[in-house]
Design an enzyme around this catalytic site. Structure first.
Site, PDB file in Angstrom:
ATOM      1  N   TYR A  56       0.826  -1.225   0.000  1.00 11.36           N
ATOM      2  CA  TYR A  56       0.000   0.000   0.000  1.00 11.36           C
ATOM      3  C   TYR A  56       0.855   1.268   0.000  1.00 11.36           C
ATOM      4  O   TYR A  56       0.597   2.207  -0.751  1.00 11.36           O
ATOM      5  CB  TYR A  56      -0.939  -0.047   1.212  1.00 11.36           C
ATOM      6  CG  TYR A  56      -1.771   1.206   1.398  1.00 11.36           C
ATOM      7  CD1 TYR A  56      -2.818   1.509   0.531  1.00 11.36           C
ATOM      8  CD2 TYR A  56      -1.501   2.087   2.447  1.00 11.36           C
ATOM      9  CE1 TYR A  56      -3.572   2.660   0.705  1.00 11.36           C
ATOM     10  CE2 TYR A  56      -2.252   3.231   2.621  1.00 11.36           C
ATOM     11  CZ  TYR A  56      -3.285   3.522   1.746  1.00 11.36           C
ATOM     12  OH  TYR A  56      -4.020   4.659   1.919  1.00 11.36           O
ATOM     13  N   GLN A 162     -16.371   6.011   1.419  1.00 12.70           N
ATOM     14  CA  GLN A 162     -15.267   5.964   0.464  1.00 12.70           C
ATOM     15  C   GLN A 162     -15.491   4.723  -0.395  1.00 12.70           C
ATOM     16  O   GLN A 162     -15.595   3.608   0.139  1.00 12.70           O
ATOM     17  CB  GLN A 162     -13.942   5.857   1.205  1.00 12.70           C
ATOM     18  CG  GLN A 162     -12.738   5.840   0.296  1.00 12.70           C
ATOM     19  CD  GLN A 162     -11.513   5.346   1.031  1.00 12.70           C
ATOM     20  OE1 GLN A 162     -11.478   4.204   1.497  1.00 12.70           O
ATOM     21  NE2 GLN A 162     -10.519   6.194   1.162  1.00 12.70           N
ATOM     22  N   LYS A 164     -14.050   2.252  -3.063  1.00 16.28           N
ATOM     23  CA  LYS A 164     -12.782   1.858  -3.685  1.00 16.28           C
ATOM     24  C   LYS A 164     -13.061   1.345  -5.092  1.00 16.28           C
ATOM     25  O   LYS A 164     -14.040   0.612  -5.318  1.00 16.28           O
ATOM     26  CB  LYS A 164     -12.108   0.770  -2.843  1.00 16.28           C
ATOM     27  CG  LYS A 164     -11.738   1.285  -1.454  1.00 16.28           C
ATOM     28  CD  LYS A 164     -10.287   1.041  -1.162  1.00 16.28           C
ATOM     29  CE  LYS A 164      -9.857   1.524   0.193  1.00 16.28           C
ATOM     30  NZ  LYS A 164      -9.140   2.826   0.109  1.00 16.28           N
ATOM     31  N   ASP A 193     -11.984   6.241  -4.372  1.00 13.61           N
ATOM     32  CA  ASP A 193     -10.553   6.047  -4.121  1.00 13.61           C
ATOM     33  C   ASP A 193      -9.945   5.045  -5.108  1.00 13.61           C
ATOM     34  O   ASP A 193     -10.273   3.850  -5.070  1.00 13.61           O
ATOM     35  CB  ASP A 193     -10.365   5.550  -2.674  1.00 13.61           C
ATOM     36  CG  ASP A 193      -8.911   5.600  -2.227  1.00 13.61           C
ATOM     37  OD1 ASP A 193      -8.040   5.915  -3.058  1.00 13.61           O
ATOM     38  OD2 ASP A 193      -8.647   5.321  -1.036  1.00 13.61           O
ATOM     39  N   GLU A 218     -10.093  10.423  -4.933  1.00 12.53           N
ATOM     40  CA  GLU A 218      -8.941  10.226  -4.038  1.00 12.53           C
ATOM     41  C   GLU A 218      -7.866   9.395  -4.735  1.00 12.53           C
ATOM     42  O   GLU A 218      -8.160   8.321  -5.278  1.00 12.53           O
ATOM     43  CB  GLU A 218      -9.442   9.535  -2.756  1.00 12.53           C
ATOM     44  CG  GLU A 218      -8.372   9.318  -1.706  1.00 12.53           C
ATOM     45  CD  GLU A 218      -8.974   8.811  -0.380  1.00 12.53           C
ATOM     46  OE1 GLU A 218     -10.119   9.179  -0.034  1.00 12.53           O
ATOM     47  OE2 GLU A 218      -8.280   8.018   0.299  1.00 12.53           O
ATOM     48  N   ASP A 241      -3.691  10.892  -1.188  1.00 13.92           N
ATOM     49  CA  ASP A 241      -3.552  10.060   0.007  1.00 13.92           C
ATOM     50  C   ASP A 241      -2.125   9.491   0.009  1.00 13.92           C
ATOM     51  O   ASP A 241      -1.187  10.124   0.502  1.00 13.92           O
ATOM     52  CB  ASP A 241      -4.633   8.966   0.006  1.00 13.92           C
ATOM     53  CG  ASP A 241      -4.578   8.061   1.231  1.00 13.92           C
ATOM     54  OD1 ASP A 241      -3.649   8.214   2.050  1.00 13.92           O
ATOM     55  OD2 ASP A 241      -5.433   7.177   1.391  1.00 13.92           O
ATOM     56  N   LYS A 265      -2.641   9.830   6.736  1.00 13.90           N
ATOM     57  CA  LYS A 265      -2.384   8.683   7.613  1.00 13.90           C
ATOM     58  C   LYS A 265      -1.367   9.137   8.663  1.00 13.90           C
ATOM     59  O   LYS A 265      -0.268   9.590   8.303  1.00 13.90           O
ATOM     60  CB  LYS A 265      -1.789   7.506   6.811  1.00 13.90           C
ATOM     61  CG  LYS A 265      -2.642   7.057   5.629  1.00 13.90           C
ATOM     62  CD  LYS A 265      -3.913   6.367   6.046  1.00 13.90           C
ATOM     63  CE  LYS A 265      -4.797   5.966   4.886  1.00 13.90           C
ATOM     64  NZ  LYS A 265      -5.651   7.043   4.340  1.00 13.90           N
ATOM     65  N   TRP A 320     -10.929   7.603   9.860  1.00 11.37           N
ATOM     66  CA  TRP A 320     -11.145   6.201   9.504  1.00 11.37           C
ATOM     67  C   TRP A 320     -10.383   5.342  10.502  1.00 11.37           C
ATOM     68  O   TRP A 320      -9.179   5.553  10.719  1.00 11.37           O
ATOM     69  CB  TRP A 320     -10.663   5.880   8.088  1.00 11.37           C
ATOM     70  CG  TRP A 320     -11.017   4.477   7.705  1.00 11.37           C
ATOM     71  CD1 TRP A 320     -12.202   4.052   7.158  1.00 11.37           C
ATOM     72  CD2 TRP A 320     -10.212   3.294   7.870  1.00 11.37           C
ATOM     73  NE1 TRP A 320     -12.178   2.678   6.984  1.00 11.37           N
ATOM     74  CE2 TRP A 320     -10.975   2.196   7.414  1.00 11.37           C
ATOM     75  CE3 TRP A 320      -8.939   3.050   8.377  1.00 11.37           C
ATOM     76  CZ2 TRP A 320     -10.501   0.879   7.434  1.00 11.37           C
ATOM     77  CZ3 TRP A 320      -8.465   1.742   8.401  1.00 11.37           C
ATOM     78  CH2 TRP A 320      -9.237   0.670   7.925  1.00 11.37           C
TER      79      TRP A 320
HETATM   80  C1  0XW Z   1      -9.569   3.510   3.848  1.00 11.01           C
HETATM   81  N1  0XW Z   1      -8.194   3.515   4.324  1.00 11.01           N
HETATM   82  C2  0XW Z   1      -8.030   4.575   5.273  1.00 11.01           C
HETATM   83  C3  0XW Z   1      -7.909   2.171   4.943  1.00 11.01           C
HETATM   84  C4  0XW Z   1      -6.884   1.438   4.120  1.00 11.01           C
HETATM   85  O1  0XW Z   1      -5.638   1.542   4.719  1.00 11.01           O
HETATM   86  C5  0XW Z   1      -6.878   2.174   2.818  1.00 11.01           C
HETATM   87  C6  0XW Z   1      -7.132   3.583   3.234  1.00 11.01           C
HETATM   88  C7  0XW Z   1      -7.272   4.528   2.088  1.00 11.01           C
HETATM   89  O2  0XW Z   1      -7.974   5.541   2.153  1.00 11.01           O
HETATM   90  O3  0XW Z   1      -6.612   4.332   1.048  1.00 11.01           O
HETATM   91 MG    MG Z   2      -7.138   6.396   0.276  1.00 14.32          MG
END
Ligand code: 0XW
Ligand code: MG
Length: 369
Positions: A56, A162, A164, A193, A218, A241, A265, A320
């Protein structure tokens, strides 16, 4: 208050439901690393760092522990008074590796908060709220099923979703975004995302094919330079991100005007203290952002929530935490819980989490006496 001993523990955090699917990787169980910092006056501070697998971001669990092994011996005997001095000491032991230093930063703030009798949010500048919004992350999945879960999560109180995408054909991604929008409409804010997975061409096409749907896009593409080329060619706001690998990347993205917001993060940015700088840079330019981590248990969750409570609510894209995807808690008395899509900010001194004694087994490493 001096550091007498540092214990390092690990815990496996399996993904509820088996797999957490993103464009960049599928993960099944995450390897979390905990640092326990014990002082000469008997206080114990906890920190945590838990990369979501080795793909990641340029982080991995064994890397975190190798970095901790470089740093920890140099911290024994240090006063827990100046967080800046402790950060300097860590930088003198090891260049970079902010995601490992983040675990110590959290533990130091936990100790300082306990010593001063204040929650960590106070040390970060002060809370603006006693509960913060969470957001739900919908993994890459079939359009109909994703939309059904989206509707359930909105009913459960989540103000933001969010979605994906990527790692499959464009048609499915476009259908997923449309179905989620049909299912939830304006009842939740939506982020789409790409987790670095789209080509520039695919990002432009997805933007056009979902033109009327209000979402923020994102981390659509792999690099900051690719994302920069999207500016002016897509209509949806763009959030970075994964590319915000450190404070400098955030400063660069803001000054170049290539990001309309961020998914932050805590450990990637090097810890809570470093996060306060990017939080304040975002405030200067009215940029929204989340307060997340890639994964982790209650210590990381508490860190994200303390930080989120210090962000102006109109710009806060939520915190999150991994709670929906993992079983159990570190501290049964004071778990970090999502209730009605929101999370109460811990009010106890320090980070507010005291893991159950013995729950991580024997330390994998010990430094000091
Ligand atoms: C949703 N998240 C915060 C959890 C995973 O680590 C992926 C991440 C993101 O936004 O990419
Ligand atoms: Mg992200």
């Amino acid at each position: 208050m001096r550091i007498d001993r540092i214990n390092v523990y690990t815990i496996q955090l399996p993904v509820k439901g088996g797999t957490y699917r993103m464009a960049s990787d599928d993960v099944g169980a995450l390897d979390s690393t905990l640092v326990q910092v014990v002082t000469n006056d008997g206080l114990t501070g906890w920190g945590e760092t838990c990369p979501i697998g080795p793909v990641y971001q340029p982080h991995h669990a064994l890397g975190a522990r190798a970095a901790i092994a470089e740093i920890a011996p140099g911290l024994i005997g240090s006063e827990i008074a100046s967080i800046r001095l402790l950060a300097k000491r860590m930088d003198e032991r090891l260049n970079g590796h902010g995601y490992a230093k983040a675990a110590f930063d959290i533990a130091f703030l936990d100790l300082l908060g306990q010593r001063l009798g204040v929650p960590v949010s106070t040390l970060l500048g002060g809370a603006l709220a006693d509960r913060v919004p969470a957001y739900y992350s919908l993994i890459v999945g079939p359009p109909e099923e994703t939309a059904r879960i989206a509707a359930d999560k909105v009913k459960a109180g989540y103000p933001r979703l969010q979605v994906k995408i990527s790692g499959r054909n464009l048609e499915e991604d476009v259908a997923t975004v449309h179905k989620v929008w049909e299912a939830v409409g304006y009842k939740a804010r939506i982020a789409v995302d790409g987790n670095r997975g789209l080509t520039i061409a695919a990002a432009i096409l997805l933007d056009r094919l979902c033109q009327a749907i209000p979402f923020v896009f994102e981390q659509p593409c792999n690099t900051i330079d690719e994302v920069a080329t999207l500016k002016g060619r897509v209509t949806h706001p763009i959030y970075l991100d994964e590319n915000t690998e450190d404070q400098n990347a955030v400063l660069r993205a803001i000054s170049l005007g290539i990001a309309d917001g961020f998914g932050f993060k805590v450990t990637r940015l090097g810890g809570l203290t470093k996060m306060t700088t990017v939080r304040d840079l975002c405030a200067i330019r009215s940029l929204p952002h989340s307060c997340d981590d890639a994964w982790g248990g209650d210590i990381i969750a508490a860190a994200c929530v303390h930080l989120a409570s210090t962000v102006e609510p109109r710009r806060l894209e939520g915190a999150w935490i991994a709670q929906e995807y993992i079983e159990g808690h570190f501290d049964a008395k004071n778990p970090i819980l999502i209730e009605n899509g929101h999370i109460a900010v811990p009010q106890l001194p320090g980070i507010g989490i005291k893991p159950e004694p013995g729950m991580f087994g024997e330390p994998v490493a010990t430094y000091g006496s």
